[in-house]
Design a protein around this motif. Sequence first.
Motif, PDB file in Angstrom:
ATOM      1  N   GLN A 194       0.833  -1.197   0.000  1.00 54.30           N
ATOM      2  CA  GLN A 194       0.000   0.000   0.000  1.00 54.30           C
ATOM      3  C   GLN A 194       0.866   1.244   0.000  1.00 54.30           C
ATOM      4  O   GLN A 194       1.842   1.335   0.730  1.00 54.30           O
ATOM      5  CB  GLN A 194      -0.920   0.017   1.228  1.00 54.30           C
ATOM      6  CG  GLN A 194      -1.798   1.251   1.339  1.00 54.30           C
ATOM      7  CD  GLN A 194      -2.642   1.259   2.597  1.00 54.30           C
ATOM      8  OE1 GLN A 194      -2.774   0.237   3.275  1.00 54.30           O
ATOM      9  NE2 GLN A 194      -3.216   2.390   2.924  1.00 54.30           N
ATOM     10  N   GLY A 195       0.512   2.208  -0.827  1.00 55.29           N
ATOM     11  CA  GLY A 195       1.122   3.528  -0.771  1.00 55.29           C
ATOM     12  C   GLY A 195       0.156   4.474  -0.073  1.00 55.29           C
ATOM     13  O   GLY A 195      -1.065   4.312  -0.177  1.00 55.29           O
ATOM     14  N   TYR A 196       0.690   5.441   0.661  1.00 54.38           N
ATOM     15  CA  TYR A 196      -0.163   6.339   1.455  1.00 54.38           C
ATOM     16  C   TYR A 196      -0.228   7.712   0.791  1.00 54.38           C
ATOM     17  O   TYR A 196       0.790   8.362   0.576  1.00 54.38           O
ATOM     18  CB  TYR A 196       0.379   6.436   2.880  1.00 54.38           C
ATOM     19  CG  TYR A 196       0.314   5.115   3.606  1.00 54.38           C
ATOM     20  CD1 TYR A 196      -0.794   4.766   4.364  1.00 54.38           C
ATOM     21  CD2 TYR A 196       1.343   4.182   3.486  1.00 54.38           C
ATOM     22  CE1 TYR A 196      -0.863   3.539   5.012  1.00 54.38           C
ATOM     23  CE2 TYR A 196       1.280   2.949   4.118  1.00 54.38           C
ATOM     24  CZ  TYR A 196       0.177   2.633   4.878  1.00 54.38           C
ATOM     25  OH  TYR A 196       0.104   1.410   5.500  1.00 54.38           O
ATOM     26  N   LYS A 197      -1.446   8.113   0.465  1.00 52.56           N
ATOM     27  CA  LYS A 197      -1.651   9.352  -0.286  1.00 52.56           C
ATOM     28  C   LYS A 197      -1.779  10.576   0.608  1.00 52.56           C
ATOM     29  O   LYS A 197      -1.789  11.701   0.121  1.00 52.56           O
ATOM     30  CB  LYS A 197      -2.907   9.221  -1.162  1.00 52.56           C
ATOM     31  CG  LYS A 197      -2.877   8.026  -2.113  1.00 52.56           C
ATOM     32  CD  LYS A 197      -1.623   8.029  -2.980  1.00 52.56           C
ATOM     33  CE  LYS A 197      -1.568   6.812  -3.900  1.00 52.56           C
ATOM     34  NZ  LYS A 197      -0.278   6.735  -4.627  1.00 52.56           N
ATOM     35  N   ASN A 198      -1.887  10.359   1.913  1.00 48.50           N
ATOM     36  CA  ASN A 198      -2.041  11.496   2.828  1.00 48.50           C
ATOM     37  C   ASN A 198      -0.695  11.998   3.339  1.00 48.50           C
ATOM     38  O   ASN A 198      -0.602  12.565   4.420  1.00 48.50           O
ATOM     39  CB  ASN A 198      -2.933  11.100   4.015  1.00 48.50           C
ATOM     40  CG  ASN A 198      -2.371   9.914   4.791  1.00 48.50           C
ATOM     41  OD1 ASN A 198      -1.528   9.170   4.278  1.00 48.50           O
ATOM     42  ND2 ASN A 198      -2.828   9.719   6.016  1.00 48.50           N
ATOM     43  N   VAL A 199       0.359  11.776   2.546  1.00 49.75           N
ATOM     44  CA  VAL A 199       1.721  12.168   2.921  1.00 49.75           C
ATOM     45  C   VAL A 199       2.127  13.410   2.124  1.00 49.75           C
ATOM     46  O   VAL A 199       2.004  13.421   0.897  1.00 49.75           O
ATOM     47  CB  VAL A 199       2.728  11.031   2.658  1.00 49.75           C
ATOM     48  CG1 VAL A 199       4.145  11.490   2.947  1.00 49.75           C
ATOM     49  CG2 VAL A 199       2.372   9.805   3.495  1.00 49.75           C
ATOM     50  N   THR A 200       2.605  14.440   2.815  1.00 45.63           N
ATOM     51  CA  THR A 200       3.084  15.654   2.160  1.00 45.63           C
ATOM     52  C   THR A 200       4.538  15.884   2.547  1.00 45.63           C
ATOM     53  O   THR A 200       4.884  15.873   3.724  1.00 45.63           O
ATOM     54  CB  THR A 200       2.241  16.880   2.582  1.00 45.63           C
ATOM     55  OG1 THR A 200       0.863  16.625   2.334  1.00 45.63           O
ATOM     56  CG2 THR A 200       2.670  18.115   1.802  1.00 45.63           C
ATOM     57  N   ILE A 201       5.384  16.072   1.535  1.00 48.70           N
ATOM     58  CA  ILE A 201       6.815  16.277   1.761  1.00 48.70           C
ATOM     59  C   ILE A 201       7.127  17.766   1.660  1.00 48.70           C
ATOM     60  O   ILE A 201       6.825  18.406   0.646  1.00 48.70           O
ATOM     61  CB  ILE A 201       7.653  15.497   0.739  1.00 48.70           C
ATOM     62  CG1 ILE A 201       7.299  14.001   0.793  1.00 48.70           C
ATOM     63  CG2 ILE A 201       9.141  15.691   0.992  1.00 48.70           C
ATOM     64  CD1 ILE A 201       7.846  13.203  -0.352  1.00 48.70           C
ATOM     65  N   TYR A 202       7.711  18.309   2.718  1.00 52.24           N
ATOM     66  CA  TYR A 202       8.092  19.718   2.768  1.00 52.24           C
ATOM     67  C   TYR A 202       9.613  19.835   2.733  1.00 52.24           C
ATOM     68  O   TYR A 202      10.316  19.014   3.320  1.00 52.24           O
ATOM     69  CB  TYR A 202       7.585  20.365   4.055  1.00 52.24           C
ATOM     70  CG  TYR A 202       6.081  20.494   4.156  1.00 52.24           C
ATOM     71  CD1 TYR A 202       5.440  21.677   3.808  1.00 52.24           C
ATOM     72  CD2 TYR A 202       5.306  19.426   4.610  1.00 52.24           C
ATOM     73  CE1 TYR A 202       4.051  21.795   3.910  1.00 52.24           C
ATOM     74  CE2 TYR A 202       3.923  19.536   4.713  1.00 52.24           C
ATOM     75  CZ  TYR A 202       3.303  20.721   4.358  1.00 52.24           C
ATOM     76  OH  TYR A 202       1.942  20.829   4.458  1.00 52.24           O
TER      77      TYR A 202
END
Length: 494
Positions: A194-202
């Motif tokens: 599973q890949g997680y779409k609720n991840v944001t990279i800053y």
Amino acid sequence: MIGSVGVIFGETGSHTFKFMVTDPALRRTDYVKVWHSTDGWVLCQVMSMTRSEGADNKDRVIASVTVIGVRDQQGLLRAPMTPFRPGDRVYKAEEELIVETLGLSDGGAYLGLLDGTDIPVTVDRNKLIQKHCSILAMTGSGKSYTAAVIIEEMMEKGVPLLIIDPHGEYATLKEPNDDADMGALAEKFGVEPQGYKNVTIYTPGNKKLCGYADRPLRLNGVNLKPKEIIEYVPSELNNTEIGLIYEAVNALRNDGIDYTIKDVLREIGSSHSAMKWGVYNKLEPLLEAEFLSDRPTPLTELFARGRTSIVDMKGIGPDVQQAIVAKLLDNLFEARKAGQVPPGMVVVEEAHNFCPEKGFAKTVSGDVLRAIASEGRKFGLGLLIISQRPAKVDKNVLSQCNTQIIMRVTNPNDIRAITKSLEGISSELEEEIKRLPPGVALFVSPDIPRAVMVQVRVRKSRHGGASKEISDEADKEDKPPAGGSLFKRLFGKA
């Protein structure tokens, strides 16, 4: 009942005994049981095994056992009050007895399987947040891999996460695990890729430093106090230079207008002091430091229910990393105290660089991490501390981590640091820590009355933390690194 695996002999106690092994399939760390006339079936664990030649020229295998105990009518774990008897038979413990005695309840964050069994090991997410957690291991033992497993479990329940990522290891949480061996391992551990779409990279820098980042991370650069400016300066400042900064800021404050680093530099440049150009040169890099802005990233964006924010420090110098972490976590902690952001967890990779033990280094980020470690549980802000050098991590921070996941460590100083932070660790467990294979962890939790060995489950997302081969050309392209080599070291061929 299945046949016995051995017979007790020699001097016995209520906490330890030895038995002659009759089952060649028995292994060190296996769970066994012995019938006690007063307490019934008592759970024990094989801690060591020796082989010698007997008088009949046949091999003798002797197992040394530690008694775990039995649950009483109140559900409390206790050891028998009287010793076992020589001649009593020893049996393999069944799953039901192991689960009941160790308190391995269902639910919670799924870490993996009790080593040598198919029994799942879970930990209560709320307690993990409230009482903090540390993952300690030498390089290559799987600490970042294990951290990602915990992160996955938190993400699936929508727990807000802020990950301090110095080396860009966690960007691949977005992608499903596509390793060739994943199929059989997914079946073994009962998980699916599973890949997680609720991840944001800053990124605190610019897109040239971290091309795969989703958004810039910006901190407030308006009306900074002198102390804040000094903390952002990577170079050492002398007392005269510090005085010039205070004079410049006070002059700007007296004007009653909003000011930036550019205004502070202009004010310093107008000074008559001969030292002005030295401090000017040390502050000038802050003009180019894009993480200071008049439009800072809102904390409510960074730390929200159902969101994981990764602060990717790729390309940022160590001193600046510490200053960014100090300010960011201080702002977050104050916001949590005020109820402006929800409860959640902060993940700190390479923690020895951000909260070092006294005597190794002094960092601006150490104070806020010590504050979160000691007070965060009252406000629902948890820490996940990850380090390959336990001896270099602030001992006050480590001691506040009630849940500890320890993988292979061999450095004597690091071993001592671990044993000081754990209560009641035995010499056998100390030796075990030195020999742990990759992917297997010693798990210490307030929910489980005894440290247990856990085979960490396979990741659902792709691993991005493995070391690259010298000949690896993948780093020519700016993307999160692949991690297949560590995956194979952890689990081998399925």
